[in-house]
Design a protein around this motif. Structure first.
Motif, short mmCIF file in Angstrom:
data_model
loop_
_atom_site.label_atom_id
_atom_site.label_comp_id
_atom_site.label_asym_id
_atom_site.label_seq_id
_atom_site.Cartn_x
_atom_site.Cartn_y
_atom_site.Cartn_z
N LYS A 199 95.36 16.23 83.40
CA LYS A 199 95.08 17.05 84.55
C LYS A 199 95.33 16.19 85.64
O LYS A 199 94.40 16.14 86.61
CB LYS A 199 93.90 17.68 84.32
N LEU A 200 96.42 15.28 85.76
CA LEU A 200 96.48 14.61 86.87
C LEU A 200 96.86 15.39 88.30
O LEU A 200 96.18 15.15 89.10
CB LEU A 200 97.82 13.81 86.68
N ARG A 201 97.40 16.30 88.18
CA ARG A 201 97.74 17.41 89.27
C ARG A 201 96.15 17.76 89.98
O ARG A 201 96.19 17.70 91.15
CB ARG A 201 98.62 18.38 89.06
N GLU A 202 95.61 18.30 89.16
CA GLU A 202 94.01 18.76 89.47
C GLU A 202 93.27 17.69 90.18
O GLU A 202 92.61 17.92 91.23
CB GLU A 202 93.37 19.14 88.47
N HIS A 203 93.46 16.43 89.83
CA HIS A 203 92.87 15.40 90.37
C HIS A 203 93.32 15.08 91.59
O HIS A 203 92.58 14.68 92.46
CB HIS A 203 92.77 13.90 89.58
N LEU A 204 94.59 14.93 91.93
CA LEU A 204 95.23 14.87 93.23
C LEU A 204 94.89 16.01 94.04
O LEU A 204 95.10 15.80 95.18
CB LEU A 204 96.98 14.61 92.81
N GLU A 205 94.85 17.09 93.46
CA GLU A 205 94.47 18.41 94.42
C GLU A 205 93.16 18.08 94.98
O GLU A 205 93.23 18.15 96.34
CB GLU A 205 94.57 19.39 93.78
N ARG A 206 92.23 17.60 94.17
CA ARG A 206 90.93 17.30 94.82
C ARG A 206 90.89 16.08 95.93
O ARG A 206 90.15 16.17 96.82
CB ARG A 206 89.92 16.84 93.64
N LEU A 207 91.71 15.28 95.43
CA LEU A 207 91.85 14.12 96.57
C LEU A 207 92.54 14.45 97.77
O LEU A 207 92.03 14.00 98.86
CB LEU A 207 92.88 13.10 95.83
N TYR A 208 93.26 15.56 97.74
CA TYR A 208 94.21 16.00 99.04
C TYR A 208 93.18 16.73 99.67
O TYR A 208 93.37 16.91 100.85
CB TYR A 208 95.37 16.16 98.76
N VAL A 209 92.43 17.42 99.27
CA VAL A 209 91.41 18.37 99.87
C VAL A 209 90.43 17.26 100.51
O VAL A 209 90.19 17.36 102.00
CB VAL A 209 90.55 19.37 99.08
N GLY A 210 89.74 16.28 99.80
CA GLY A 210 89.24 15.16 100.78
C GLY A 210 89.93 14.52 101.92
O GLY A 210 89.41 14.41 102.94
N LEU A 211 91.12 14.29 101.56
CA LEU A 211 91.77 13.74 102.78
C LEU A 211 91.92 14.73 104.07
O LEU A 211 91.72 14.06 104.97
CB LEU A 211 93.22 13.34 102.35
N LYS A 212 92.11 15.98 103.51
CA LYS A 212 92.02 17.09 104.91
C LYS A 212 90.79 16.84 105.60
O LYS A 212 90.77 16.90 106.53
CB LYS A 212 92.56 18.37 103.96
N ILE A 213 89.99 17.02 104.83
CA ILE A 213 88.39 16.92 105.23
C ILE A 213 88.34 15.91 106.10
O ILE A 213 87.81 15.83 107.35
CB ILE A 213 87.48 17.22 104.28
N LEU A 214 88.56 14.84 105.70
CA LEU A 214 88.51 13.42 106.53
C LEU A 214 89.64 13.24 107.50
O LEU A 214 89.36 12.35 108.11
CB LEU A 214 88.51 12.17 105.70
N GLU A 215 90.43 14.03 107.41
CA GLU A 215 91.62 13.89 108.52
C GLU A 215 92.19 12.46 108.22
O GLU A 215 92.29 11.78 109.35
CB GLU A 215 90.94 14.01 109.94
N ILE A 216 92.57 12.14 107.11
CA ILE A 216 93.26 10.78 106.83
C ILE A 216 94.65 11.40 106.30
O ILE A 216 94.56 11.99 105.39
CB ILE A 216 92.64 10.05 105.70
N ASP A 217 95.65 11.06 106.96
CA ASP A 217 97.08 11.25 106.57
C ASP A 217 97.54 10.26 105.57
O ASP A 217 97.88 9.03 106.19
CB ASP A 217 97.89 11.24 107.84
#
Ligand SMILES: Cc1ncc(COP(=O)(O)O)c(C=O)c1O
Length: 309
Positions: free
Chosen positions: A47-65
């Protein structure tokens, strides 16, 4: 001994011991970093994609590109895995960690003439580092200790974002470990409802049904979701609702869930026996079904990893 593992680190592949994060990095200054932990089954990331999706939501919240798309992050991950496969023996699975911080902070920009960029690394290591030493606990279960250290309320730091501002987990672990090597911290919210462990979600079983805390103020674990889906397939009802310490004491079975070990039975709560004090049948059934789904006997594999260092 590193077995020559390589990691992706800020645009390059380097030896894992050669990676250096700056002392000016926001991760060190603020714990300003999101991360993911994925594991493999038969050397395939689960479930690599699910983990990366969670990572990218966190990045969005923190406004890290992260300066790369989720597809590029996935491709890089596959390259890291490919590069390190020769270091993993057959039958030995591995963990993959993704970490992304904002990078060095603005006031120190003059020290970084190439500009301030996020710090990104993807590394992997053998699963036995985390799981080998736990393997006997699949038989005995752990003693879940409700710690005086509580979860930070979601309105302050949202635990759905897998972040490194986790000192309260470390304090909870220290409090729990005073009760022995088999003691695992179990946290509560401000109202005393169970939230989660310090690196795991939590379930109880009552009258053949699963109960797990609402997804409101916890990390919504990838394993938790897989277990809920497996339970549905097995015809086991799962309720997401508030659980009090009382409910755990009164339950028939309990277990933690997390990526590295998948499911870990809890046979005690604050030293009191849960159910008849042995690993319960519903726990065993779901763990067996999980093993079937990934085509790896999870407990057997963990036990084989116990002597490995
Ligand atoms: C606080 C916390 N809760 C739950 C989990 C379980 O999440 P997952 O099943 O996605 O590994 C983790 C995993 O590290 C965690 O850190």
């Amino acid at each position: 001994m590193t077995d020559k593992r390589k990691i992706y680190f800020n645009g390059e592949f380097v030896d894992e011991l050669d990676a250096r994060v700056s002392i000016f990095d926001s991760a060190l200054m603020f714990g300003d970093l999101v991360f993911e932990m994925t594991r493999s089954f038969k050397h395939e990331p689960f479930k690599l994609r699910e983990h990366l999706e969670r990572l990218y939501v966190g990045l969005k919240i923190l406004e890290i590109d992260p300066l790369m798309t989720i597809d590029q992050m996935e491709d890089l991950t596959k390259q890291v895995v490919e590069m390190n496969l020769p270091t993993f023996k057959p039958g030995i699975d591995f963990q993959i960690m993704h970490s992304v911080s904002r990078g060095p902070l603005g006031p120190y920009h003059s020290l970084f003439p190439d500009g301030l960029k996020p710090t990104i690394y993807i590394n992997c290591w053998p699963l036995y580092w985390h799981v080998g030493a736990l393997s006997h606990l699949y038989d005995t279960g752990v003693n879940a200790i409700i710690t005086s250290q509580r979860s930070v309320p979601a309105q302050y730091i949202d635990p759905k974002m897998k972040n490194r501002s986790r000192i309260y987990y470390q304090i909870a672990n220290m409090q729990a470990h005073k009760f022995g090597d088999d003691a695992w911290a179990l946290l509560t919210d401000d109202d005393g409802f169970i939230t989660e462990g310090t690196g795991a979600n939590f379930f109880i079983v009552k009258n053949g049904e699963l109960i797990t805390p609402e997804p409101r103020n916890i990390l919504r674990g990838v394993t938790r979701e897989a277990i809920i889906n497996l339970a549905e397939k097995l015809g086991i009802t799962c309720h997401e609702k508030n659980i009090e310490a009382y409910d755990v004491v009164a339950s028939d079975e309990a277990f933690f869930s997390s990526t590295p070990f998948v499911m870990m039975p809890a046979t005690k709560i604050n030293g009191l026996t849960i159910g008849n004090g042995t690993v319960g049948n519903v726990t065993k059934l779901i763990l067996k079904e999980f093993s079937k789904m990934v085509d790896v006997d999870i407990v057997d594999q963990a036990k084989k990893m116990r002597p490995l260092k």
